[in-house]
Design a protein around this motif. Structure first.
Motif: not given
Length: 121
Positions: A64-66, A85-87, A99-101
């Motif tokens: 997912e995007l975030g 992002l985690y990396g 995440n986006l939601t």
């Protein structure tokens, strides 16, 4: 710092009711964004509703995007896959990936590499 709709939703749901107004206030202007970032080192864990904590993440969530928010003030400038992002999350300081939601997040307090928290609303 980009304050995403997902972060706002996450704050509205995952933060304890008694602390929600305080944390939401940190998102109100750029001066307070620094205060929000600083909480990610140690205080933020105290604000979270532990009933949403999970032991692990669903592998699909990493696609997912975030957005990434870090205590050192660095944050992502655009939507990026959570796995990326985690990396990119720093080894030093606290950080939060949402995440986006706003239904899913990973939080790591400063100096707590083995104490990452997975939050799912």
């Amino acid at each position: 710092m980009i304050i995403s709709d997902g972060l706002r939703k996450f704050i509205d749901k995952a933060i304890l009711k008694s602390k929600r107004e305080r944390v939401s206030g940190f998102l109100s202007n750029s001066k307070n964004h620094v205060k929000f970032a600083r909480t990610l080192d140690h205080e933020f864990i105290k604000y979270l509703d532990k009933s949403y904590f999970r032991n692990s993440i669903d592998i699909n969530s990493s696609n997912e995007l975030g957005f990434l928010y870090c205590s050192n003030g660095v944050s992502s400038e655009n939507e990026t896959r959570i796995a990326e992002l985690y990396g990119k999350a720093p080894w030093e300081g606290g950080w939060l990936i949402v995440n986006l939601t706003g239904n899913f997040a990973i939080y790591r307090p400063e100096g707590k590499i083995d104490d990452e928290v997975f939050i799912e609303l």
